[in-house]
Design a protein around this motif. Structure first.
Motif, short mmCIF file in Angstrom:
data_model
loop_
_atom_site.label_atom_id
_atom_site.label_comp_id
_atom_site.label_asym_id
_atom_site.label_seq_id
_atom_site.Cartn_x
_atom_site.Cartn_y
_atom_site.Cartn_z
N LYS A 40 13.28 -21.37 64.85
CA LYS A 40 13.60 -20.14 64.14
C LYS A 40 12.97 -18.92 64.79
CE LYS A 40 11.75 -19.47 60.09
NZ LYS A 40 11.48 -19.60 58.64
N GLN A 91 16.72 -30.75 57.95
CA GLN A 91 15.46 -30.19 58.45
C GLN A 91 14.67 -31.22 59.26
OE1 GLN A 91 13.38 -28.62 55.07
NE2 GLN A 91 14.90 -27.02 54.68
N SER A 92 14.58 -32.45 58.75
CA SER A 92 13.87 -33.51 59.47
C SER A 92 14.63 -33.91 60.73
CB SER A 92 13.68 -34.72 58.57
OG SER A 92 12.87 -34.41 57.46
N ARG A 94 13.91 -31.25 63.37
CA ARG A 94 12.52 -31.39 63.83
C ARG A 94 12.40 -32.54 64.83
NH1 ARG A 94 9.18 -33.96 59.39
NH2 ARG A 94 10.48 -35.68 60.18
N ASP A 95 13.00 -33.68 64.50
CA ASP A 95 12.91 -34.85 65.38
C ASP A 95 13.70 -34.62 66.67
OD1 ASP A 95 11.42 -36.01 63.40
OD2 ASP A 95 13.06 -37.25 62.60
N SER A 141 18.24 -22.53 56.61
CA SER A 141 17.07 -23.30 56.19
C SER A 141 16.89 -24.57 57.01
CB SER A 141 17.20 -23.68 54.71
OG SER A 141 18.37 -24.45 54.49
N MET A 188 15.99 -25.01 59.94
CA MET A 188 14.88 -24.97 60.89
C MET A 188 13.51 -24.92 60.19
SD MET A 188 16.81 -25.12 63.43
CE MET A 188 18.59 -25.16 63.17
N ALA A 189 13.47 -25.18 58.90
CA ALA A 189 12.23 -25.04 58.14
C ALA A 189 11.12 -25.94 58.66
CB ALA A 189 12.48 -25.34 56.66
N LYS A 190 11.46 -27.10 59.23
CA LYS A 190 10.45 -28.01 59.78
C LYS A 190 10.34 -27.92 61.29
CE LYS A 190 10.85 -31.38 56.00
NZ LYS A 190 11.14 -32.79 55.63
N ALA A 191 11.05 -26.96 61.86
CA ALA A 191 10.96 -26.71 63.30
C ALA A 191 10.83 -25.20 63.48
CB ALA A 191 12.19 -27.26 64.03
N GLU A 192 9.69 -24.67 63.09
CA GLU A 192 9.48 -23.22 63.03
C GLU A 192 9.69 -22.56 64.38
OE1 GLU A 192 8.45 -19.97 60.40
OE2 GLU A 192 9.04 -22.06 60.13
N SER A 250 11.63 -32.48 68.95
CA SER A 250 10.53 -33.29 69.46
C SER A 250 11.01 -34.20 70.59
CB SER A 250 9.93 -34.13 68.32
OG SER A 250 8.93 -35.00 68.81
#
Length: 454
Positions: A284, A239-240, A243-244, A275, A277-281, A247
């Motif tokens: 999703k 997830q991290s 997200r990174d 799951s 993509m939980a930190k990159a909504e 970004s």
């Protein structure tokens, strides 16, 4: 025939042709919920990939992406003009898993399967019954064609083949995570090979452009399966990582920010992809997810925006041949008891003489059991998807689908009713009655269409 990759690509192309990209939560997007309907998925054989060619999935997924990208109410930034024909109206696109009630003709639900109608994922709340594909008097309902409209599919495929372009975010071979970004240099294997096959076929295709200005869609090339096995990331760090990654590309390139990621897509076959993509909504909600775990029941999968990828266990040999008369068992299943659906199946049929429902290690080869059965059961486990549908088709066994809410692969162009039977899980106790109710002529028709998919 067209590669498997072509079928997926074709669906993307259909969505792309109608307009420009808007994020899923954009006001215009919310005003037009039907804009994300995807179409034109297909499967066409080859010698290098189970019942469908390795590359066929890639083509269809990409075509779905293309269709999504071109929906007018979804896209506003760059204009692409594609004039394609469509065999189905918006309400018919991407049907739910066929429901087979026990007293009437086969139908496809045109609505989202709400819990108050069908119960929970295990289908045990309300008594919705199943019925065969055929009417109460054995009529085939004219569901005899393997494809919904093969001519229109081929016409759209030809136009996609001429104009559709995809930009892949570049990564060097000395990148610390090159193994997760670049295609594998070997033949993929194992339970999640579809993901690697898709990327490998895409990267070797003429749809790739090195000029992002010419791109209709943008591919996020990370591999969920390979990141999962990387000790630096693992299941807990994906997830991290995602997200990174988003970004980084949104800072380095302008393409993500101009559409909120709505013209981007990624591929994942392992269930952890839901799951990831939980930190990159925004991924999703906006990006197109090409996934094996395509369940309408779960929030991670956005129906009619995302697309279903078939899960397969690759086999390179020609499918074995065996006559119907040599198939002595009525139905067969073997697998871990990792869901209420499987637990219920084994509870009712474990000791039956016609339906063989096994858990744990088999005493005989798995292939022999499939070859010796008329019907092979695809039963939901942790997720709605398994490789058992592909296994069934490869071994010439008619698939029985026990997985409520499964958005079946290529459902917009493949006529699943012609070669498979879907049974709601609440009807597991009626399974033998349902299968025995299929006449020999009906079974011959089903199996004949199964053989066409090998």
């Amino acid at each position: 025939m067209l590669p498997l990759f072509a079928s997926v690509l074709l669906g993307l192309f259909s969505n792309f042709k109608k307009g420009q990209c808007l994020p899923l939560n954009h006001p215009k997007q919310m005003a037009h919920p039907s804009m994300l309907l995807h179409r034109h998925l297909a499967s066409l054989p080859s010698n290098t990939f189970f019942f469908l060619p390795a590359t066929l999935a890639l083509f269809t997924t990409l075509f779905i992406l293309f269709y999504i990208f071109t929906t007018p109410s979804l896209f506003i930034s760059h204009q692409h003009k594609h004039n394609l024909k469509y065999p189905l109206g918006p309400s018919q696109s991407s049907p739910l898993t066929p429901i087979l009630p026990s007293n009437g003709s086969f139908h496809l639900s045109a609505k989202f399967p709400f819990n108050d109608v069908f119960g929970g994922e295990d289908g045990t709340v309300n008594p919705v019954s199943s019925r065969s594909h055929f009417g109460s008097k054995g009529n085939s309902m004219n569901d005899t064609d393997v494809f919904r409209d093969g001519d229109i599919f081929l016409e759209d495929y030809q136009q996609m083949n001429r104009s559709f372009k995809i930009y892949v975010y570049p990564h060097r071979r000395d990148d610390p995570f090159a193994h997760a970004f670049l295609p594998v240099d070997f033949e993929p294997g194992g339970n999640y090979a579809s993901e690697s096959y898709f990327k490998k076929a895409l990267m070797n295709s003429h749809f790739i452009t090195e000029d992002p200005r010419k791109a209709d869609l943008f591919f996020l090339p990370f591999s969920i399966a390979r990141l999962r096995h990387d000790r630096r990331v693992g299941g807990g760090g994906i997830q991290s990582f995602i997200r990174d990654y988003i970004s980084n590309i949104s800072t380095k390139y302008p393409y993500w920010n101009r559409t909120g990621g709505a013209d981007h897509f990624y591929v994942a076959c392992h269930s952890i992809g839901r799951s990831a993509m939980a930190k990159a909504e925004e991924v999703k909600l906006n990006a197109i997810q090409i996934v094996c775990s395509s369940s309408y029941f779960l929030p991670g999968y956005v129906a009619h925006k995302d697309a279903s990828l078939p899960q397969v266990w690759p086999r390179t040999d020609d499918p074995p041949t065996i006559t119907t008369s040599e198939r002595k068992k009525l139905a067969f299943f073997a697998g871990a008891i990792n869901s209420p659906v499987r637990e219920k199946l084994v509870k009712f049929w474990r000791n039956d003489s016609e339906i063989y429902a096994h858990f744990g290690r088999l005493k005989t080869p798995y292939a022999d059991e499939l070859l010796g059965s008329k019907f092979c059961l695809h039963v939901k486990g942790f997720e709605v998807n398994t490789a058992r549908i592909a296994d069934s088709l490869y071994y010439g066994c008619v698939p029985i689908i026990l997985a409520n809410y499964y958005d079946l692969p290529f459902a917009d162009i493949l006529n699943w009713k012609s070669f498979s039977i879907a049974v709601v899980t609440v009807d597991i106790p009626l399974l033998k009655k349902i299968l025995r109710g299929i006449t020999s002529d009906e079974y011959s028709s089903l199996r004949g269409h199964v053989l066409k998919h090998q």
